[in-house]
Design an enzyme around this catalytic site. Structure first.
Site, PDB file in Angstrom:
ATOM      1  N   SER A 288       1.233 -14.208  54.405  1.00 38.12           N
ATOM      2  CA  SER A 288       2.448 -13.443  54.554  1.00 38.12           C
ATOM      3  C   SER A 288       2.356 -12.320  54.096  1.00 38.12           C
ATOM      4  O   SER A 288       1.863 -12.220  52.617  1.00 38.12           O
ATOM      5  CB  SER A 288       3.478 -14.383  54.283  1.00 38.12           C
ATOM      6  OG  SER A 288       3.490 -15.545  54.662  1.00 38.12           O
TER       7      SER A 288
ATOM      8  N   ARG B 181       4.994  -7.059  28.592  1.00 41.13           N
ATOM      9  CA  ARG B 181       4.862  -6.459  29.907  1.00 41.13           C
ATOM     10  C   ARG B 181       5.489  -5.192  30.021  1.00 41.13           C
ATOM     11  O   ARG B 181       5.040  -4.511  31.094  1.00 41.13           O
ATOM     12  CB  ARG B 181       5.747  -7.744  30.848  1.00 41.13           C
ATOM     13  CG  ARG B 181       4.924  -8.889  31.004  1.00 41.13           C
ATOM     14  CD  ARG B 181       5.543  -9.696  32.155  1.00 41.13           C
ATOM     15  NE  ARG B 181       5.446 -11.188  32.219  1.00 41.13           N
ATOM     16  CZ  ARG B 181       4.129 -11.801  32.689  1.00 41.13           C
ATOM     17  NH1 ARG B 181       3.250 -10.919  33.415  1.00 41.13           N
ATOM     18  NH2 ARG B 181       3.584 -12.647  32.621  1.00 41.13           N
TER      19      ARG B 181
ATOM     20  N   ASN C  54       3.257  -6.907  49.261  1.00 41.08           N
ATOM     21  CA  ASN C  54       2.344  -7.918  48.416  1.00 41.08           C
ATOM     22  C   ASN C  54       1.893  -8.753  49.739  1.00 41.08           C
ATOM     23  O   ASN C  54       2.660  -9.134  50.655  1.00 41.08           O
ATOM     24  CB  ASN C  54       3.092  -8.937  47.663  1.00 41.08           C
ATOM     25  CG  ASN C  54       2.241  -9.788  46.931  1.00 41.08           C
ATOM     26  OD1 ASN C  54       0.838  -9.375  46.704  1.00 41.08           O
ATOM     27  ND2 ASN C  54       2.627 -10.921  46.725  1.00 41.08           N
TER      28      ASN C  54
ATOM     29  N   HIS D   2       0.330 -12.618  50.442  1.00 41.08           N
ATOM     30  CA  HIS D   2       0.216 -14.007  49.819  1.00 41.08           C
ATOM     31  C   HIS D   2      -0.239 -15.004  50.776  1.00 41.08           C
ATOM     32  O   HIS D   2       0.168 -15.036  52.022  1.00 41.08           O
ATOM     33  CB  HIS D   2       1.925 -14.434  49.553  1.00 41.08           C
ATOM     34  CG  HIS D   2       1.748 -15.646  48.560  1.00 41.08           C
ATOM     35  ND1 HIS D   2       1.391 -15.727  47.336  1.00 41.08           N
ATOM     36  CD2 HIS D   2       2.078 -17.032  49.186  1.00 41.08           C
ATOM     37  CE1 HIS D   2       1.321 -17.177  47.026  1.00 41.08           C
ATOM     38  NE2 HIS D   2       1.896 -17.859  47.857  1.00 41.08           N
TER      39      HIS D   2
ATOM     40  N   ASP E 154       6.723 -13.951  44.759  1.00 51.56           N
ATOM     41  CA  ASP E 154       6.448 -14.145  46.343  1.00 51.56           C
ATOM     42  C   ASP E 154       7.683 -14.474  47.070  1.00 51.56           C
ATOM     43  O   ASP E 154       7.726 -15.313  48.003  1.00 51.56           O
ATOM     44  CB  ASP E 154       5.480 -15.544  46.147  1.00 51.56           C
ATOM     45  CG  ASP E 154       4.375 -15.154  45.477  1.00 51.56           C
ATOM     46  OD1 ASP E 154       3.891 -14.106  45.559  1.00 51.56           O
ATOM     47  OD2 ASP E 154       3.668 -16.188  44.775  1.00 51.56           O
TER      48      ASP E 154
ATOM     49  N   ASP F 280      12.595  -9.284  42.781  1.00 50.84           N
ATOM     50  CA  ASP F 280      12.503  -9.832  41.510  1.00 50.84           C
ATOM     51  C   ASP F 280      11.976 -11.276  41.405  1.00 50.84           C
ATOM     52  O   ASP F 280      11.401 -11.538  40.276  1.00 50.84           O
ATOM     53  CB  ASP F 280      13.811  -9.782  40.865  1.00 50.84           C
ATOM     54  CG  ASP F 280      14.454  -8.369  40.690  1.00 50.84           C
ATOM     55  OD1 ASP F 280      13.743  -7.425  40.726  1.00 50.84           O
ATOM     56  OD2 ASP F 280      15.705  -8.467  40.067  1.00 50.84           O
ATOM     57  N   GLU F 281      12.134 -11.784  42.640  1.00 48.60           N
ATOM     58  CA  GLU F 281      11.470 -13.180  42.542  1.00 48.60           C
ATOM     59  C   GLU F 281      10.434 -13.269  43.055  1.00 48.60           C
ATOM     60  O   GLU F 281       9.784 -12.580  44.045  1.00 48.60           O
ATOM     61  CB  GLU F 281      12.438 -14.198  43.511  1.00 48.60           C
ATOM     62  CG  GLU F 281      13.765 -14.330  43.043  1.00 48.60           C
ATOM     63  CD  GLU F 281      13.910 -15.112  41.763  1.00 48.60           C
ATOM     64  OE1 GLU F 281      13.177 -15.872  41.366  1.00 48.60           O
ATOM     65  OE2 GLU F 281      14.567 -14.689  40.754  1.00 48.60           O
TER      66      GLU F 281
HETATM   67  C1  GRF Z   1      -6.184 -12.984  48.683  1.00 46.40           C
HETATM   68  O1  GRF Z   1      -6.245 -14.200  49.300  1.00 46.40           O
HETATM   69  C2  GRF Z   1      -4.714 -12.505  48.607  1.00 46.40           C
HETATM   70  O2  GRF Z   1      -3.974 -13.142  49.478  1.00 46.40           O
HETATM   71  C3  GRF Z   1      -4.516 -13.246  47.172  1.00 46.40           C
HETATM   72  O3  GRF Z   1      -5.587 -12.867  46.476  1.00 46.40           O
HETATM   73  C4  GRF Z   1      -6.695 -12.914  47.274  1.00 46.40           C
HETATM   74  C5  GRF Z   1      -7.230 -11.430  46.741  1.00 46.40           C
HETATM   75  O4  GRF Z   1      -8.430 -11.363  47.524  1.00 46.40           O
HETATM   76  N1  GRF Z   1      -3.245 -12.704  46.752  1.00 46.40           N
HETATM   77  P1  GRF Z   1      -9.061  -9.861  47.257  1.00 46.40           P
HETATM   78  O5  GRF Z   1      -9.178  -9.257  46.221  1.00 46.40           O
HETATM   79  O6  GRF Z   1      -8.115  -8.912  48.445  1.00 46.40           O
HETATM   80  O7  GRF Z   1     -10.398  -9.914  47.983  1.00 46.40           O
END
Ligand code: GRF
Length: 197
Positions: free
Chosen positions: A137, A66, A108, A110, A146, A143-144
């Protein structure tokens, strides 16, 4: 000064598209780079069509390394000099070192009402749990996985006959509304939460 935004994607890029389209004249931020770990990500062409620079760093040659992958990611990002990095369907786990380098600058989206259902298969897990509501959300990345301060959420009902697909389809348009709203506030230094509807 206008904030520079890099958006990291792995797939279709519909959230990326919503973000890029939201950054019009007078917006406190602008998209400077769309970066993908997947050369076949459909979102790359969509970004190019909107005149946004794109770059690909394929994770596969790095295997479990990574740090090596992220070194290349950082090369591309260092050139773009982002003030904000938006993860938008970016399907790689980031190391604490990467998060530390871009500390407090990574967002991010989620597809769950965090802190519920971190990780994958969020829609199915909400249905199986018998939840009456689900949603998405936007949070700051720590670091964790989501985890990190939630900056916005959108809620939708879960119906008795929902499948993971129908629920995902109900949530996605709210992702496209929520993420731009949070980004716009974040770019002005406003971390107060956005709640939809
Ligand atoms: C979305 O549902 C996002 O919340 C998740 O992955 C999906 C990505 O969709 N993390 P896109 O590539 O933005 O269409």
């Amino acid at each position: 000064m206008t904030k520079r935004v890099a958006i990291l994607i792995s797939g279709g890029g519909s959230n990326m598209l919503a973000l890029v389209k939201s950054m019009t004249e007078g917006h406190p931020a602008r998209a400077v780079l769309v970066l993908s770990n997947n050369a076949d990500a459909a979102g790359l062409q969509k970004a190019r069509d909107l005149g946004v620079a794109t770059s690909v760093v394929d994770h596969r040659p790095f295997g479990k390394d990574r740090t090596g992958f992220e070194a290349k990611l950082n090369e591309a990002l260092d050139l773009a000099k982002p003030d904000v990095i938006c993860l938008a369907g970016f399907m790689r786990i980031l190391t604490p070192e990467f998060v530390a380098k871009w500390r407090a600058r990574i967002l991010n989206i989620h597809p769950s009402l965090l802190p519920k259902y971190k990780g994958l298969n969020t829609h199915l897990r909400a249905i199986k749990a018998g939840d009456f509501e689900a949603g998405c959300s936007v949070h700051q990345v720590t670091d964790e996985l989501d985890d990190g301060p939630v900056l916005g959420q959108a809620r939708v009902p879960v119906f008795p006959d929902d499948t993971a697909e129908t629920l995902a389809a109900r949530i996605l348009p709210f992702e496209h509304k929520l993420y731009p709203l949070v980004l716009e506030k974040f770019a002005t230094g406003d971390l107060s939460p956005v709640n939809l509807p």
